[in-house]
Design an enzyme around this catalytic site. Structure first.
Site, PDB file in Angstrom:
ATOM      1  N   HIS A   1     -47.702 -31.722  84.122  1.00 36.59           N
ATOM      2  CA  HIS A   1     -47.624 -30.377  83.525  1.00 36.59           C
ATOM      3  C   HIS A   1     -48.974 -29.790  83.167  1.00 36.59           C
ATOM      4  CE1 HIS A   1     -43.216 -30.360  82.758  1.00 36.59           C
ATOM      5  NE2 HIS A   1     -43.399 -31.671  82.675  1.00 36.59           N
TER       6      HIS A   1
ATOM      7  N   LYS B   1     -47.632 -17.674  72.851  1.00 37.58           N
ATOM      8  CA  LYS B   1     -47.784 -18.988  73.469  1.00 37.58           C
ATOM      9  C   LYS B   1     -48.726 -19.780  72.583  1.00 37.58           C
ATOM     10  CE  LYS B   1     -49.314 -16.742  77.209  1.00 37.58           C
ATOM     11  NZ  LYS B   1     -48.509 -17.254  78.276  1.00 37.58           N
ATOM     12  N   ARG B   2     -48.881 -21.083  72.852  1.00 41.16           N
ATOM     13  CA  ARG B   2     -49.857 -21.854  72.101  1.00 41.16           C
ATOM     14  C   ARG B   2     -51.245 -21.228  72.238  1.00 41.16           C
ATOM     15  NH1 ARG B   2     -48.089 -26.821  69.646  1.00 41.16           N
ATOM     16  NH2 ARG B   2     -50.304 -27.149  69.267  1.00 41.16           N
TER      17      ARG B   2
ATOM     18  N   LYS C   1     -55.902 -19.924  77.789  1.00 39.38           N
ATOM     19  CA  LYS C   1     -54.854 -18.889  77.778  1.00 39.38           C
ATOM     20  C   LYS C   1     -55.437 -17.519  77.415  1.00 39.38           C
ATOM     21  CE  LYS C   1     -51.251 -22.274  76.590  1.00 39.38           C
ATOM     22  NZ  LYS C   1     -50.214 -22.270  77.624  1.00 39.38           N
TER      23      LYS C   1
ATOM     24  N   THR D   1     -43.702 -20.385  81.472  1.00 44.37           N
ATOM     25  CA  THR D   1     -42.267 -20.089  81.563  1.00 44.37           C
ATOM     26  C   THR D   1     -41.952 -18.843  80.740  1.00 44.37           C
ATOM     27  OG1 THR D   1     -41.971 -21.780  79.860  1.00 44.37           O
ATOM     28  CG2 THR D   1     -41.358 -22.379  82.103  1.00 44.37           C
TER      29      THR D   1
ATOM     30  N   LYS E   1     -39.361 -15.375  81.203  1.00 40.55           N
ATOM     31  CA  LYS E   1     -38.438 -14.875  80.177  1.00 40.55           C
ATOM     32  C   LYS E   1     -38.652 -13.382  79.937  1.00 40.55           C
ATOM     33  CE  LYS E   1     -38.604 -19.476  78.285  1.00 40.55           C
ATOM     34  NZ  LYS E   1     -39.418 -20.383  77.458  1.00 40.55           N
TER      35      LYS E   1
HETATM   36  C1  26W Z   1     -51.063 -35.902  74.955  1.00 38.49           C
HETATM   37  C2  26W Z   1     -51.163 -34.519  74.429  1.00 38.49           C
HETATM   38  C3  26W Z   1     -50.427 -33.550  75.284  1.00 38.49           C
HETATM   39  C4  26W Z   1     -49.191 -33.084  74.868  1.00 38.49           C
HETATM   40  C5  26W Z   1     -48.497 -32.191  75.667  1.00 38.49           C
HETATM   41  C6  26W Z   1     -50.959 -33.149  76.471  1.00 38.49           C
HETATM   42  C7  26W Z   1     -50.257 -32.270  77.264  1.00 38.49           C
HETATM   43  C8  26W Z   1     -49.038 -31.796  76.872  1.00 38.49           C
HETATM   44  C9  26W Z   1     -48.240 -30.864  77.742  1.00 38.49           C
HETATM   45  C10 26W Z   1     -48.273 -31.382  79.153  1.00 38.49           C
HETATM   46  C11 26W Z   1     -48.721 -29.466  77.662  1.00 38.49           C
HETATM   47  C12 26W Z   1     -47.690 -28.496  78.192  1.00 38.49           C
HETATM   48  O1  26W Z   1     -46.743 -28.171  77.514  1.00 38.49           O
HETATM   49  N1  26W Z   1     -47.894 -27.998  79.409  1.00 38.49           N
HETATM   50  C13 26W Z   1     -47.140 -26.838  79.865  1.00 38.49           C
HETATM   51  O2  26W Z   1     -45.988 -27.261  80.573  1.00 38.49           O
HETATM   52  C14 26W Z   1     -45.180 -26.147  80.932  1.00 38.49           C
HETATM   53  C15 26W Z   1     -43.919 -26.681  81.565  1.00 38.49           C
HETATM   54  O3  26W Z   1     -44.186 -27.211  82.802  1.00 38.49           O
HETATM   55  C16 26W Z   1     -45.940 -25.198  81.849  1.00 38.49           C
HETATM   56  O4  26W Z   1     -45.144 -24.088  82.111  1.00 38.49           O
HETATM   57  C17 26W Z   1     -47.249 -24.769  81.197  1.00 38.49           C
HETATM   58  O5  26W Z   1     -48.024 -24.013  82.107  1.00 38.49           O
HETATM   59  C18 26W Z   1     -48.033 -25.975  80.727  1.00 38.49           C
HETATM   60  O6  26W Z   1     -49.177 -25.574  79.983  1.00 38.49           O
END
Ligand code: 26W
Length: 739
Positions: free
Chosen positions: A368, A559-560, A565, A667, A671
């Site tokens: 992701h 968003k975050r 971003k 995503t 929406k």
């Molecule tokens: C280990 C710390 C950590 C925690 C969460 C690293 C990375 C993440 C996630 C992978 C971050 C995340 O939420 N990524 C998002 O995933 C969505 C679903 O696929 C995508 O639509 C977003 O573009 C992406 O930023």
């Protein structure tokens, strides 16, 4: 409760479904909550309603699970550290088609469904995109009647609550479980022992085979809590099982013998910290031991549960992969690969090749993110301490993998060390993404562009070594929550025109093309948008004391907070608009309300400063009498799934402006589009595919393409050059105004 026969169980013909919702509501209020008309709080109304709805689901839930067991169907297990579910009541009602029925019943007692729904706490067991995607997939898989199971952690504290103090983000704990969760059921009999620490010993059997045992471990118990996941317009009800940590009943004998009873009990309570809190980072892998404990905790419990279920119908592990698909939601559950190997080798006594075949045929991995700091790497020292047998197995996987690489791909030392699962250096690390790729049959990116970047950039050697392993699965969203439930008026308008099939087959929305010139339809649409904007305006006024103009463009970025971003770019644009208004007070200006929402990871200072900047800019602009109604800027505190449901239906413009090549998919972009907002965005993530579907002429696309971003970086990117060459930018950056 009246029942027709004398058995303790309902029979099929007199199922629990036949009890009316209103009776169940009354029973819950009186017997379970011990409340009456005089003492019931709004939360009690919600709780009694939720329990009544859940009771109505139980029969279908049991039936669905029984059918899966009886048919021994292949199952799919979605392993995810995060499920960002939001509220459940409205979603359950939508999927069961109970919304109108219940609203009527409540109205008879002078209660409004809308108010009751508001009393529910958000289930914020996720950070952002990855967690929300997991929640959408649960809805989708249940609706498609797939035998799918979600597995995750029952965090006591979800994503922190965000307050704003003097413009700064302040985090507060989200103790969402404090008031109870009517949707969950504790499964007392579903609990497993999770082992940590200890050591590995080996012994030879009579035939001279070497076996390994992991002994002297410190154990914790995982307890399963189940949440029903009903599909839309089907009787299928799937299951989400979340694990909570409990201490074992065993005491440390050392402490006990020393007469230190209280210390012994206290040590036990720290075991329960494992499922206490969600890590609030979404783009930075910190490498903390508690996080690894969490990852192994839910992986080990889930695999034990999966294997237990498999064994109900099978006496050997030979058909395991044929009956089981396990999807790894990013690298967070990737310790499942060495864990399944450990079980197959040490407990099931298979040989390496058999075990490896089953393992790789079972797992698939979704990536992701390409942000380097977000790619998990576990210190070998930590693994050796916490999961010594797993580290041995990872070394063996790496040994065999590198042998294969040298034989069939390259013996170039530099490349071999680049793709080794072990990163060498002063401290050694295991690269979890590489382990995931090697141990899975497929790896997917979450949008077409993202998958190409995986294949051609970050995992390029792996793509060459394993051609065909990398596939694209573009993300999606559930139109039930994000249109039918969040924007009921628009959903109804659409259904009146083209029927209701779109809620299951979204491409049926194309039928609306016949009405692009239907004046009444377009007017109705605009009226609904305006009504949604009014609702949001009221919220902004009551929560933030800012008056906004509903005839302005609602321009929304939610968003975050992250540098890639580019919320910063957005706020710089707002400052530019402000300067224009001040300089040309009489010029015609299309009024705009720019709305931001989102959380920054607590330790991500740069992102937190952007929040502060937005709030300071808002203070200046919103209080400048020269600006008046033309421009407003709002930072909404504590962005959440529920808030998204209020914001998205009210948007005119959706901001999707990441630096190309960085947003895996997005995503939120989908929406907004589904609710009729226009998109301003870069050619990044799924925006690219949206442009193909919608037509580029119907989006505002700008900025470099992802390859151009790479080239610019390679040729030496110097932001100062842009600043020096652009007077407008200089003014935006240097402006000093306070009101
Ligand atoms: C280990 C710390 C950590 C925690 C969460 C690293 C990375 C993440 C996630 C992978 C971050 C995340 O939420 N990524 C998002 O995933 C969505 C679903 O696929 C995508 O639509 C977003 O573009 C992406 O930023």
């Amino acid at each position: 409760m009246k029942k027709g026969n004398s058995s303790l169980f309902f029979t099929d013909s007199e199922s629990a479904e036949s009890y009316s919702l209103s009776n169940q509501f009354a029973e819950n209020m009186e017997f379970r909550l011990v409340k009456d008309r005089n003492t019931a709080t709004p939360y009690d109304f919600y709780y009694a309603t939720a329990m009544a709805v859940k009771d109505n689901l139980v029969r279908k839930w049991l039936r669905t699970q029984n059918t899966y067991n009886e048919n021994d169907t292949k199952r799919v297990y979605y392993l995810s550290m995060e499920f960002l579910i939001g509220r459940l009541l409205k979603n359950m009602l939508t999927n069961l088609s109970y919304d109108e029925k219940l609203a009527e019943i409540l109205e008879r007692d002078g209660l409004k469904l809308e108010d009751i729904v508001e009393a529910e706490e958000d289930m914020g067991l996720g950070n952002g995109g990855l967690g929300r995607l997991a929640a959408c997939f649960l809805d989708s898989m249940a609706t498609l009647k797939l035998p799918a199971f979600g597995y995750g952690i029952r965090y006591e504290y979800g994503i922190f609550k965000q307050l704003i103090d003097n413009g700064y983000q302040v985090e507060q704990p989200d103790h969402w479980l404090a008031t109870g969760n009517p949707w969950e059921t504790l499964r007392r009999e579903i609990n497993y022992r999770i082992k940590y620490f200890g050591k590995v010993i080996s012994h030879k059997d009579d035939k001279g085979n070497l076996w390994f045992d992991w002994v002297d471990t410190e154990d914790v118990i995982a307890m399963g809590y189940d949440i029903p996941v009903p599909g839309y317009n089907t009787d299928n009800v799937n299951n989400l099982r979340l694990w909570a940590a409990r201490s074992t009943d065993e005491f440390s004998f050392q402490e006990f013998n020393r007469g230190n009873y209280l210390q012994a009990v206290e040590n036990k309570s720290t075991d329960e910290n494992i499922s206490k809190v969600l890590y609030p980072n979404d783009s930075y892998a910190q490498g903390k031991i508690l996080r690894l404990k969490q990852e192994y905790f839910f992986v080990s419990a889930s695999l034990q549960d999966i294997i237990r279920k498999y064994k109900i119908n099978h006496s050997s592990m030979a058909d395991f992969a044929e009956k089981t698909a396990i999807q790894l939601n990013d690298t967070h559950p990737v310790i499942a690969i060495p864990e399944l190997m450990r079980i197959l080798l040490d407990e099931e006594k298979l040989d390496w090749d058999e075990a490896w075949k089953i393992t790789t045929e079972t797992f698939a991995y979704t990536n992701h993110t390409v942000v380097p700091e977000a790619l998990e790497e576990w210190s070998v020292n930590i693994l050796e301490l916490l999961l010594p047998r797993h580290l041995d197995i990872i070394y063996e996987i790496n040994h065999r993998f590198l042998k294969y690489v040298k034989q069939y791909y390259t013996a170039d030392d530099e490349i071999v060390s680049e793709i080794s699962l072990i990163k060498e250096g002063k401290e050694k690390f295991v690269r979890m993404a590489y382990l995931a790729i090697v141990g899975s049959h497929h790896v997917n990116g979450v949008a077409a562009l993202h998958t190409e970047i995986l294949k051609n950039r970050i995992f390029k050697h792996f793509h060459k070594i394993f051609p065909g392993k990398f596939v694209n699965v573009t993300n999606g969203i559930t139109p039930r929550r994000w249109l039918r439930t969040a924007n009921p008026k628009l959903a109804e308008l659409i259904t009146n025109k083209i029927g209701s099939s779109w809620a299951k087959n979204l491409s049926d929305l194309r039928k609306l093309e016949d009405f692009t010139n239907d004046k009444k339809f377009l007017k109705d649409w605009q009226d609904i948008k305006l009504e949604n904007k009014k609702k949001l305006k009221d919220y902004i006024e009551s929560e933030h004391n800012i008056k906004v103009n509903i005839n302005s463009i609602f321009d929304i970025q939610i968003k975050r907070f992250h540098e890639y971003k580019r919320q910063l770019l957005n706020v710089l644009h707002v400052i530019d608009l402000y300067i224009q208004i001040r300089e040309n007070p009489d010029k015609e200006f299309t009024p705009r309300t720019v709305i931001f929402g989102g959380k920054a990871a607590p330790a991500y200072l740069q992102a937190k400063m952007v929040i502060k900047l937005i709030n300071n800019v808002a203070d200046v602009i919103n209080n400048d009498p020269q600006v008046g109604d033309k421009l407003k800027i709002v930072f909404l505190k504590n962005y959440s799934v529920s808030l998204a449901e209020l914001l998205i239906p009210a948007a005119d413009l959706s901001e999707q402006i990441s630096t190309a090549g960085f947003e895996a998919s997005g995503t939120g972009n989908m929406k907004f589009a589904l609710n009729g907002a226009l998109t301003i965005g870069t050619m990044d993530g799924a925006n690219v595919e949206m442009a193909e579907e919608i037509g580029e002429e119907n989006m505002f696309i700008f900025g470099l393409l992802s390859d151009e971003v790479v080239k610019l970086k390679e040729s030496g990117y110097d932001p100062k050059e842009y600043y020096d060459a652009n007077p407008r930018l200089q003014r935006v950056v240097s402006i000093k105004i306070s009101v």
